[in-house]
Structures are given as structure tokens and as C-alpha cells.
Write an enzyme that holds these catalytic residues in place. Structure first.
Site, mmCIF file in Angstrom:
data_model
loop_
_atom_site.group_PDB
_atom_site.id
_atom_site.type_symbol
_atom_site.label_atom_id
_atom_site.label_comp_id
_atom_site.label_asym_id
_atom_site.label_seq_id
_atom_site.Cartn_x
_atom_site.Cartn_y
_atom_site.Cartn_z
ATOM 1 N N TRP A 94 50.026 45.555 45.482
ATOM 2 C CA TRP A 94 48.832 44.755 45.174
ATOM 3 C C TRP A 94 48.989 43.324 45.683
ATOM 4 O O TRP A 94 48.024 42.722 46.159
ATOM 5 C CB TRP A 94 48.513 44.792 43.687
ATOM 6 N N ASP A 162 46.888 37.816 39.322
ATOM 7 C CA ASP A 162 46.291 39.125 39.105
ATOM 8 C C ASP A 162 46.920 39.692 37.828
ATOM 9 O O ASP A 162 48.123 39.983 37.798
ATOM 10 C CB ASP A 162 46.613 40.008 40.324
ATOM 11 N N LYS A 186 42.330 49.171 33.539
ATOM 12 C CA LYS A 186 43.684 49.419 33.054
ATOM 13 C C LYS A 186 43.783 49.158 31.552
ATOM 14 O O LYS A 186 44.286 49.979 30.817
ATOM 15 C CB LYS A 186 44.702 48.534 33.786
HETATM 16 C C1 LIG Z 1 44.824 48.593 39.832
HETATM 17 C C2 LIG Z 1 45.193 47.265 40.329
HETATM 18 C C3 LIG Z 1 44.462 46.608 41.338
HETATM 19 C C4 LIG Z 1 43.270 47.229 42.008
HETATM 20 O O1 LIG Z 1 42.201 47.171 41.150
HETATM 21 P P1 LIG Z 1 40.723 47.596 41.580
HETATM 22 O O2 LIG Z 1 39.946 47.134 40.381
HETATM 23 O O3 LIG Z 1 40.741 49.083 41.768
HETATM 24 O O4 LIG Z 1 40.359 46.865 42.815
HETATM 25 C C5 LIG Z 1 44.850 45.350 41.720
HETATM 26 N N1 LIG Z 1 45.908 44.742 41.156
HETATM 27 C C6 LIG Z 1 46.644 45.340 40.199
HETATM 28 C C7 LIG Z 1 47.811 44.620 39.605
HETATM 29 C C8 LIG Z 1 46.305 46.613 39.753
HETATM 30 O O5 LIG Z 1 47.027 47.211 38.792
#
Ligand SMILES: *Cc1c(COP(=O)(O)O)cnc(C)c1O
Length: 355
Positions: A94, A162, A186
Site C-alpha cells: 500500500w 493511511d 476494514k
Molecule cells: C485495504 C487497504 C487499502 C486499499 O483500500 P481501498 O479502499 O480498497 O482503496 C489501502 N491501504 C491500506 C493500508 C489498506 O489496508
């Protein structure tokens, strides 16, 4: 997983939410019925995360992946099309995607990387490259199961994180960050909503050519109602936040999360058949990968396949590791009770004996 009381409340309100005679899916996003839903969701975020008054809470779409582009577009791109420098730390898939996307609109400087050891640790954070518009980290690395042990010091450079897979799993000092963002799917609710917590002064920096839908200033000015927001997702997030508040808030869930993670790591560290590949000080509370100790590739794959299949038959699902790293992975988000981890450990003990 989502908390069962949340799903039950959503089911009970499916055809008639708050006595409105409508499903939330049928409401106009500017109606008197929907406004309290989005306002309440924001108020709960502010309360649970201790968000200071000079930060805005936005409900957007496009997932965390769109933030990989929106952040450099708003913070680092300039009117003339020149590129400003930004500092990123590479801690896995990511983080790499955030860097690749940023490189289209900014001059990306990767200050540190843990690629040398397959991303199984969080590197120590160097200071930001000079003139950086922001400093980006991936707080919890969902695929490899690492998490930053402490907030890096970036001087005056806005820290952007993030927190897709760790939001509300433990307390975080929002005032140390410029932007925090998370896809909802998540730890918050259904896919389709992205939560962005942004310091007000960072919202007005996009050059005029940035599209309206990708501008923080417009979403702030319109309080996430520039166009139709993901209303039903916001409603479910509100229910999840209320559940979290009723369960004692972030510190209470953090205690449960630490207990769940400790049970699994203690087991793995003494297991003869499985191990955690992640260095101790970098271990995630939310995503715990584990790998068979078996070194013969064919036998290892066979163990993994059998594990995932037999676990599913025992009611323990979603245990396959990410396709990029293999092995197994237990994602034990907020709604997973301690009993869920205990059930997994009982299964693992029995499985080990059968090897
Ligand atoms: C799942 C995830 C993403 C991607 O998320 P989307 O909402 O599908 O774009 C990005 N960063 C992290 C840390 C993730 O766990």
C-alpha cells in the site's frame, strides 16, 4: 467482520429508519431525515478519536486508493504543473501504491524502505527531504502485518498516514498529523466510504486545474455533500461508532485488541509448526500473518491449503494469507471478540497435532 448488534439494528431499521417510514437507502442526502445521520457519525468520530476543532472529517468515495492521488494533487501539485517534493516511507504494497500514484503529481523521495527484509519491520524514519509538501506513512500494513511503533517526528512537514486497517483500534494523537485517511471496509463499515480527517489549513492548497470531486476545499466547504455521499455506508459507520462508544470507547477496544494479538503472538512464538515473520517491535494488532515452519515448498503449500480448508470447515473463514505473501493471516479487527481468537488457537493446536 462487523459487530452483530450493528447488523441487527440495521436489519430492524431496513424499511423504517428512525420512524421516517423509509430505509436510509431511500432518503435524500439533503433531507431532514439524513442530516442527523451524517452529523451524528461525524460527532462520534470527533468524540472517539479526540479530533481537535481545527480538523475536518470528510466522508468521501474512491477508497484509500483514491487518497493516494488526492493527497499529492491537493498538497504537492502546483498551478504550472511543476512538481513539489514529498517524502514517503516504503513499508509494503500500500505504501508503494501511494508512492507510485504520488509520483504522477509530485517528486517522490523514498526516505526509507523495509523491502530488504520483505517488509517484515518498520524502518526508523529519517527526517523529511527538504521542501517536502508532506510526509507519508502507512500506519498499519495490512498485508505483511506491521505497524508503526511510534509517530515519526517530521518537524513542520505535515504527516499524512493511511490508517485504513487500524482506525479506532487504539488511541492515536490526531494533532500530530496533517491528514489521516481510511477506507471504511476494514474497521468501520461497508466498502464505498472513505473517511478523511484533515487539518483545515491543508484543504485550500490545490491548484485550479484539480477536478472538483478531488478537491479537499470543496468537500470541506460542502461538508461532504458536494454530491451524493455514500449515505448507507455513512449510516452503518455511525452504528459501528455508537457500538464502539457503548463498548467503552477506543481505550477499551485497544485493551481487547492487545489481548487478542498477544494471545496469537504468544502462541506463534512457541509453536513448532507456525511462526510470525514480523519483528517484535513492528507487529500489527490487527493483521497477524503466520507461516508454516515447513521449508519444503510443496509440503508448505499443502499445509497452507489444508489449514485454510479445514479452518473454513470449522467456521473459521478468511484465513488465507494475501496472495502476494502466502501463508495464513488472521485479521482481527475491532469487531472480532477474544473468543474468536481463542477458537482459532484451539483449531491450531488440534491442527498441529495432526501434522
Ligand atoms: C485495504 C487497504 C487499502 C486499499 O483500500 P481501498 O479502499 O480498497 O482503496 C489501502 N491501504 C491500506 C493500508 C489498506 O489496508
Amino acid at each position: 467482520m462487523l459487530p452483530l448488534p450493528v447488523l441487527e439494528k440495521a436489519a430492524a431499521e431496513m424499511t423504517d429508519a428512525n420512524g421516517s417510514g423509509q430505509s436510509v437507502m431511500e432518503m435524500s442526502h439533503r433531507s431532514a431525515d439524513f442530516m442527523p445521520i451524517i452529523e451524528q457519525a461525524e460527532a462520534l468520530f470527533r468524540e472517539l478519536m479526540g479530533i481537535p476543532g481545527n480538523y475536518r472529517v470528510l466522508f468521501l468515495q474512491g477508497g484509500a486508493s483514491l487518497q493516494f492521488a488526492m493527497i499529492p494533487l491537493n498538497l504537492a501539485s502546483v498551478e504550472t504543473g511543476n512538481k513539489a517534493p514529498v517524502t514517503l516511507v516504503d513499508t509494503g504494497v500500500w505504501a508503494k501504491k501511494a508512492a507510485d500514484e504520488a509520483s504522477k503529481y509530485a517528486e517522490v523521495i523514498i526516505a526509507a524502505s523495509s523491502k530488504d527484509k520483505a517488509y517484515t519491520y518498520i524502518p526508523s524514519a529519517p527526517p523529511p527531504a527538504s521542501g517536502s509538501a508532506y510526509y507519508h506513512i502507512t500506519w498499519n500494513n495490512t498485508i505483511v502485518g506491521t505497524r508503526w511503533p511510534a509517530i515519526p517526528d517530521t518537524g513542520g512537514v505535515p504527516l499524512v498516514a493511511d490508517i485504513s486497517s487500524s482506525i479506532l483500534s487504539e488511541a492515536i494523537d490526531v494533532s500530530r498529523f496533517g491528514i489521516l485517511y481510511a477506507g471504511a471496509q476494514k474497521n468501520l463499515g461497508p466498502a464505498g466510504t472513505t473517511v478523511v480527517i484533515i487539518r483545515e489549513d491543508l484543504a485550500g492548497r490545490a491548484p485550479s486545474w484539480v477536478p472538483a470531486m478531488l478537491r479537499y476545499d470543496i468537500h470541506c466547504k460542502e461538508a461532504s455533500l458536494y454530491n451524493t455521499p455514500p449515505c448507507y455506508g455513512i449510516y452503518i459507520i455511525g452504528l459501528v461508532l455508537q457500538w464502539l462508544k457503548d463498548s467503552g470507547g477506543v481505550d477499551a477496544i485497544a485493551r481487547v485488541n492487545r489481548k487478542k494479538a498477544a494471545l496469537l503472538y504468544e502462541y506463534l512464538d512457541s509453536s513448532k509448526s507456525f511462526f510470525s515473520p514480523v519483528e517484535k517491535q513492528s507487529r500489527s494488532l490487527m493483521n497477524i500473518p503466520f507461516i508454516p515452519r515447513e521449508t519444503d515448498p510443496a509440503k508448505k503449500t499443502a499445509v497452507e491449503k489444508r489449514f485454510v480448508k479445514e479452518a473454513a470447515a470449522a467456521g473459521l473463514v478468511n484465513l488465507a494469507g494475501h496472495r502476494l505473501v502466502g501463508g495464513m493471516r488472521a485479521s482481527i479487527y475491532n469487531a472480532m471478540p477474544v473468543e474468536g481468537v481463542q477458537a482459532l488457537l484451539r483449531f491450531m493446536e488440534a491442527f498441529e497435532k495432526s501434522l
